[in-house]
Design an enzyme around this catalytic site. Structure first.
Site, short mmCIF file in Angstrom:
data_model
loop_
_atom_site.label_atom_id
_atom_site.label_comp_id
_atom_site.label_asym_id
_atom_site.label_seq_id
_atom_site.Cartn_x
_atom_site.Cartn_y
_atom_site.Cartn_z
N HIS A 64 -9.42 10.83 1.70
CA HIS A 64 -8.46 9.74 1.55
C HIS A 64 -7.19 9.99 2.37
O HIS A 64 -6.33 9.12 2.45
CB HIS A 64 -8.10 9.54 0.08
CG HIS A 64 -7.38 8.25 -0.19
ND1 HIS A 64 -6.00 8.19 -0.34
CD2 HIS A 64 -7.82 6.98 -0.30
CE1 HIS A 64 -5.65 6.93 -0.55
NE2 HIS A 64 -6.73 6.17 -0.53
N ASP B 24 16.90 11.72 -7.07
CA ASP B 24 18.31 12.02 -6.79
C ASP B 24 18.70 11.82 -5.33
O ASP B 24 19.66 12.44 -4.84
CB ASP B 24 18.67 13.46 -7.23
CG ASP B 24 18.70 13.61 -8.74
OD1 ASP B 24 18.79 12.58 -9.44
OD2 ASP B 24 18.64 14.75 -9.23
N ASP C 155 -0.43 16.53 20.07
CA ASP C 155 0.06 17.56 21.00
C ASP C 155 0.59 18.80 20.29
O ASP C 155 1.44 19.52 20.84
CB ASP C 155 1.14 16.98 21.91
CG ASP C 155 0.61 15.94 22.86
OD1 ASP C 155 -0.62 15.87 23.05
OD2 ASP C 155 1.42 15.15 23.40
N LYS D 72 3.27 4.54 -0.88
CA LYS D 72 3.27 5.58 -1.91
C LYS D 72 4.49 6.46 -1.71
O LYS D 72 4.65 7.11 -0.68
CB LYS D 72 2.02 6.45 -1.82
CG LYS D 72 0.72 5.78 -2.20
CD LYS D 72 -0.09 5.43 -1.02
CE LYS D 72 -1.46 4.90 -1.46
NZ LYS D 72 -2.18 4.22 -0.38
N LYS E 88 -4.45 10.17 5.23
CA LYS E 88 -4.13 9.44 6.46
C LYS E 88 -3.12 10.29 7.22
O LYS E 88 -1.95 10.38 6.84
CB LYS E 88 -3.53 8.06 6.15
CG LYS E 88 -4.39 7.19 5.19
CD LYS E 88 -3.89 7.30 3.80
CE LYS E 88 -4.35 6.21 2.87
NZ LYS E 88 -5.73 5.86 2.85
N HIS F 187 0.82 -1.21 0.00
CA HIS F 187 0.00 0.00 0.00
C HIS F 187 0.86 1.27 0.00
O HIS F 187 0.33 2.39 0.08
CB HIS F 187 -0.92 -0.03 1.23
CG HIS F 187 -2.13 0.82 1.12
ND1 HIS F 187 -2.52 1.69 2.11
CD2 HIS F 187 -3.06 0.94 0.14
CE1 HIS F 187 -3.63 2.30 1.76
NE2 HIS F 187 -3.98 1.87 0.57
#
Length: 539
Positions: free
Chosen positions: A433, A190, A440, A185, A435, A183
């Site tokens: 979508h 470089d 704090d 991404k 996440k 999952h």
């Protein structure tokens, strides 16, 4: 492409029907053996590249420890633009790892720029999870035919590759393997700058789809933590669970030139239009990345950071050799997110599109609420979700979370459309979508991991922890925009039922709803019908 096929690897209704049909056919196919995987690692130390010199010139000089630079990318056009600009300016290497690179306008556009970089002499390594690549073999096989390019697939389907249904049919007896997915991404250039977060390379993540589009969050990354991200990519690239595209897809006698010509044909013309260019500034006041790079300056927040990724073996190794479960493995995303959440002292603000806390998540919520920590959670409503089966698992926990004092918000597609703060959705539906978490007011999490069992048990994930009050304040503001402009707040009614509060504009009274908002009877009835049949562990 149906929206419910985007964003996660959980079985959908379509998948259950496909598997039921496959039971009648009983097919099974095996992965290729004796596969040649040429080992390679990151080309290190990009300090002598143009991007590397710019990062070095921008980084703080007096820090006690090396700091990394960050810029949040909350708006879709800015996020795609950042990836493309880094790829355009790459001089040595590009490492790209995604759960989903779709054969649509956005996917082909990015792949075309990877080809152009390879033609300049840049080494390109592309790693894609194989779940949603049905019918795209000519595209990936053609890209791999260029010098300087390698394409590999994570946990591939060995047969029936042309269609989603035939893939599952051919691998029915191998279901315990093929439903486990990568999952992650990540895009690194470089070994000095990167983009990572929640977005896949698909139209729906960049406001290019007419049916539904996602609100998501990525971050531009520069400095030392990029090398850690590169090393995490290397672990996957050299694992036994990835297969070169050549080992899965025959050239059928076509020459490399013919394969390249086919790729050029697939990625050229009106089928791969230029995306809309970003506006002058984004929600946080940042200019498009190209403006900064052209001016030789970077507007970044510099802070200490840590990066983690689950081991590829988490998903696919034999059970006896997978190592410690994700919730107790110090190198896993799950372990480190729980560690920071449970250590909160004042407030947690969290977004997740797929919310099924399970026993472990509820223990964390009880722990932090018992310590007097405020907990704000933003997720999708039934109307907004692209995975209605997941909503079955989520709604089992809503009332208990509210009783524990969690401030629970659900995204409203209509309010997102009316707000226009995150872009012009026009007639399309807005879905969450992103996440993320702010802990704090100083610790930020951005990554690929949802707050659900699939992320813990079946998928591999990647995550970044940024220790920056500045980035925390920015993400707090972005989440605040969603809560105030695009969401319902949930509460318990006098008889203990769930109520949805829609804030009124101006001095008017709030609207209180008693059924899942923006849904019809049939959508709600379908969930009632399916609820007893859906095991939570597979959601």
């Amino acid at each position: 492409m149906p929206a419910d096929r985007i964003g996660r690897a959980g079985p959908t209704l379509v998948l259950w029907l496909t598997l039921g049909f496959a039971l009648l056919l009983g097919g099974c196919a095996g992965l290729p053996t004796e596969v040649a995987r040429r080992s390679s690692v990151t080309i290190p130390n990009g300090a002598d590249t143009t991007l590397g010199r710019l990062v070095a010139a921008t980084a703080p000089r007096s820090a006690d420890e090396p700091l990394s630079g960050f810029r949040l990318l909350p708006m879709a056009q800015f996020s795609l633009h950042a990836r493309i600009e880094l790829i355009r300016r790459a001089e040595r290497s590009i490492d790209v790892q995604y759960y989903l690179v779709q054969n649509d306008e956005t996917g082909r556009y990015l792949l075309r720029h990877l080809r152009d970089a390879a033609k300049r002499g840049v080494r390109v390594r592309l790693l894609v999870d194989d779940l949603y690549t049905a019918g795209a073999d000519p595209l990936f096989r053609g890209l791999a035919a260029y010098p300087n390019v390698e394409v590999r697939m994570f946990n591939p389907f060995p047969a029936g590759r042309e269609h989603f249904g035939t893939r599952w049919t051919a691998s029915l007896l191998d279901f315990n393997r093929v439903h486990r997915r990568m999952h992650n991404k990540l895009c690194v250039v470089d070994d000095t700058m990167a983009v990572m977060g929640g977005r896949n390379i698909v139209n729906e993540y960049f406001l290019r789809d007419g049916g539904s589009n996602f609100i998501d969050i990525d971050t531009l990354v520069a400095g030392p933590v990029v090398h850690k991200l590169s090393s995490l990519f290397d672990i996957y690239w050299n694992s036994p669970y990835v297969y070169p595209i050549e080992s899965l897809v025959s050239a059928d006698g076509a020459s490399p030139q013919a394969l390249r010509s086919r790729f050029d044909e697939l990625t050229s013309g009106p089928g791969t239009p230029e995306p809309e260019q970003p506006s002058a500034t984004d929600l946080l006041g940042h200019h498009p990345l190209a403006a900064d790079l052209d001016a030789g300056q970077l507007q970044l927040a510099w802070a200490r950071a840590e990066a983690y990724a689950d081991a590829p073996a988490k998903a696919l190794a034999p059970e006896e050799s997978r190592g410690a479960p994700a919730d107790v493995s110090p190198d896993s995303v799950q372990f480190n997110l729980q560690r920071h959440l449970r250590g909160a002292r004042t407030e947690i603000m969290q977004t997740t599109p797929y919310l099924i806390p399970g026993r472990g998540g509820m223990e964390t919520i009880r722990h932090v609420r018992g310590n007097g920590v405020g907990y704000i959670m933003v997720t999708n409503s039934l109307a907004a979700t692209d995975e209605s089966l997941v909503h079955i698992g989520y709604r089992r926990y809503r009332a208990e979370m509210l009783r524990l004092g969690v401030a629970l918000y659900e995204l409203s597609p209509k309010r997102v459309e009316q707000s226009r703060r995150f872009g012009m959705y026009e007639t399309s539906s807005g879905r969450l979508h992103g996440k993320s978490a702010v802990i704090d007011g100083r610790t930020v999490f951005i990554g690929s991991m949802n707050f659900d069992p699939r992320s813990v048990l079946h998928n591999t994930e990647i995550g970044l922890f940024i220790f920056s009050p500045q980035i925390a304040q920015q993400l707090n503001s972005l989440i605040g925009f969603i809560r105030l402009d695009g969401a319902y707040q949930l509460q318990l009614g006098p008889r203990g039922g769930i109520e949805w509060v829609s804030p009124a504009a101006g001095d008017g009274a709030d609207t209180i709803l008693h059924t899942e908002p923006e849904t019809n009877f049939w959508a709600r009835w379908r969930l009632e019908l399916l609820a007893p049949l859906v095991p939570e562990s597979l959601l």
